[in-house]
Write a protein that holds these residues in place. Structure first.
Motif, mmCIF file in Angstrom:
data_model
loop_
_atom_site.group_PDB
_atom_site.id
_atom_site.type_symbol
_atom_site.label_atom_id
_atom_site.label_comp_id
_atom_site.label_asym_id
_atom_site.label_seq_id
_atom_site.Cartn_x
_atom_site.Cartn_y
_atom_site.Cartn_z
ATOM 1 N N PHE A 22 -30.896 -30.198 -46.139
ATOM 2 C CA PHE A 22 -30.534 -29.934 -44.751
ATOM 3 C C PHE A 22 -30.707 -28.457 -44.430
ATOM 4 N N ASP A 23 -31.132 -28.191 -43.211
ATOM 5 C CA ASP A 23 -30.991 -26.861 -42.630
ATOM 6 C C ASP A 23 -29.511 -26.710 -42.231
ATOM 7 N N ILE A 24 -29.073 -25.524 -41.934
ATOM 8 C CA ILE A 24 -27.666 -25.352 -41.538
ATOM 9 C C ILE A 24 -27.532 -25.106 -40.021
ATOM 10 N N ASP A 25 -28.051 -23.960 -39.539
ATOM 11 C CA ASP A 25 -27.859 -23.635 -38.110
ATOM 12 C C ASP A 25 -28.689 -24.571 -37.225
ATOM 13 N N GLY A 26 -28.021 -25.248 -36.309
ATOM 14 C CA GLY A 26 -28.727 -26.161 -35.407
ATOM 15 C C GLY A 26 -28.933 -27.533 -35.995
ATOM 16 N N CYS A 27 -28.506 -27.712 -37.243
ATOM 17 C CA CYS A 27 -28.661 -29.014 -37.917
ATOM 18 C C CYS A 27 -27.288 -29.544 -38.337
ATOM 19 N N GLY A 230 -34.220 -30.596 -40.314
ATOM 20 C CA GLY A 230 -33.943 -29.322 -39.658
ATOM 21 C C GLY A 230 -34.277 -29.365 -38.181
ATOM 22 N N ASP A 231 -33.952 -28.268 -37.497
ATOM 23 C CA ASP A 231 -34.120 -28.227 -36.032
ATOM 24 C C ASP A 231 -35.301 -27.364 -35.602
ATOM 25 N N ASP A 232 -36.034 -26.793 -36.579
ATOM 26 C CA ASP A 232 -37.102 -25.859 -36.212
ATOM 27 C C ASP A 232 -38.443 -26.338 -36.775
ATOM 28 N N LEU A 235 -40.182 -23.981 -39.250
ATOM 29 C CA LEU A 235 -39.517 -23.676 -40.521
ATOM 30 C C LEU A 235 -39.429 -24.924 -41.402
ATOM 31 N N GLU A 236 -38.424 -25.769 -41.154
ATOM 32 C CA GLU A 236 -38.221 -26.924 -42.036
ATOM 33 C C GLU A 236 -39.375 -27.915 -41.976
ATOM 34 N N ILE A 237 -39.852 -28.174 -40.765
ATOM 35 C CA ILE A 237 -40.877 -29.214 -40.613
ATOM 36 C C ILE A 237 -42.193 -28.742 -41.242
HETATM 37 MG MG LIG Z 1 -31.977 -24.167 -37.904
#
Ligand SMILES: [Mg+2]
Length: 294
Positions: A22-27, A230-232, A235-237
């Motif tokens: 998991f991502d943290i911020d926004g996730c 993630g939400d970005d 980055l994550e994707i």
């Molecule tokens: Mg994020």
């Protein structure tokens, strides 16, 4: 939730996933300007609990370098998110590994908060003192340094002019936080240094392959059996797709479903959900009740 039917390939990937990053911020959370303003995103604690109960390995990777993994875990616990220090990955751990393998005992010039400097120090990385000759540095490592004043700029530039490599924990322009995006400090400094010296910026955190490699190792899961949430998109994707992992965008932070649909292949997720409750509801053979209710 009016989700369309899950494509068979994605269904299979969810069913056979052995680990979730998991991502943290926004996730998982939206941190506020003060701890009292911070919130856990819906379903975050439940998703972690249910996925663990299903036998999957779970961890979180943030590009943040202000806090140490222990500090991040404490902030998450305050919000009811059950992740411990050893389950939190940050670019500082990647930095320590890269510096040791690439430069051996040569010192580096590092700028950042405890999340970078304490971690590097604890891992035995040779750091140049404030008054040491900056041209001795093998690399300049840039993190979340909110006190990056002119003297630091000059020292970093002298190191880079002398051939030091330029590494940064993250160059994300911004990240999701409560009420408004937070502007990224690390990338701002790193790209400013690139501008004044001509050095190339190398990113240690997401979406670098090194970050992905470390996360997969931490989870003990092959890339193909790993799901990254993630939400970005950038980055994550991007990181997940480049490694052959499954990429899930949650639209609770930086990027929307519209952004995902318009994204080029390298950043177009395998699955888009409007939050972690939707992801859990779609997951075959994961018992939502194990998450303590949603
Ligand atoms: Mg994020």
């Amino acid at each position: 939730m009016n989700a369309p039917p899950l494509p068979a390939e994605v269904h299979h990937r969810l069913a056979t996933a052995e680990g979730v990053l998991f991502d943290i911020d926004g996730c998982l959370v939206l941190f506020g300007q003060t701890p009292h303003d911070s919130i856990a995103l819906p379903g975050a604690a439940a998703a972690i609990t249910a996925l663990r109960a299903s036998g999957r390995a779970v961890a979180a990777f943030t590009n943040a370098s202000a806090k140490t993994p222990a500090g991040i875990a404490a902030a998450l616990h305050e919000l009811g998110i059950p992740l411990d220090e050893h389950e939190i990955l940050t670019p500082a751990a990647v930095a320590a590994e890269v510096i040791t393998s690439r430069y051996a005992d040569r010192p580096v010039l590092a700028f950042g908060g405890p999340g970078l400097l304490d971690v590097l120090h604890a891992r035995g990385t040779a750091l140049l003192d404030e008054d040491a000759d900056p041209t001795d540095a093998a690399a300049v490592v840039v993190g979340w340094d909110t006190n990056f004043h002119r003297d630091r700029l000059q020292r970093a530039a002298e190191a880079l002019w002398n051939g030091a490599e330029l590494l940064t924990t993250s160059d994300a322009p911004s990240f999701a936080s409560r009420g408004r995006p937070t502007a990224g400090v690390s990338g701002f400094i790193a790209h400013g240094l690139a501008h004044v010296t001509g050095a190339q910026v190398e990113i240690l955190g997401k979406p670098s392959p090194t970050a992905m490699e470390m996360a997969a190792r931490k989870l003990g899961v092959d890339h193909g059996k790993l799901l990254v949430v993630g939400d970005d998109l950038t980055l994550e994707i991007r990181m997940a797709l480049a490694a052959g992992a499954t990429a899930v965008l949650t639209t609770t932070g930086t990027h929307s479903a519209t952004d995902a649909a318009a994204a080029p292949r390298a950043t177009r997720p395998d699955l888009v959900v409007d939050g972690l409750p939707e992801l859990l509801a779609l997951w075959p053979e994961v018992d939502e009740a194990d998450g303590g209710g949603l």
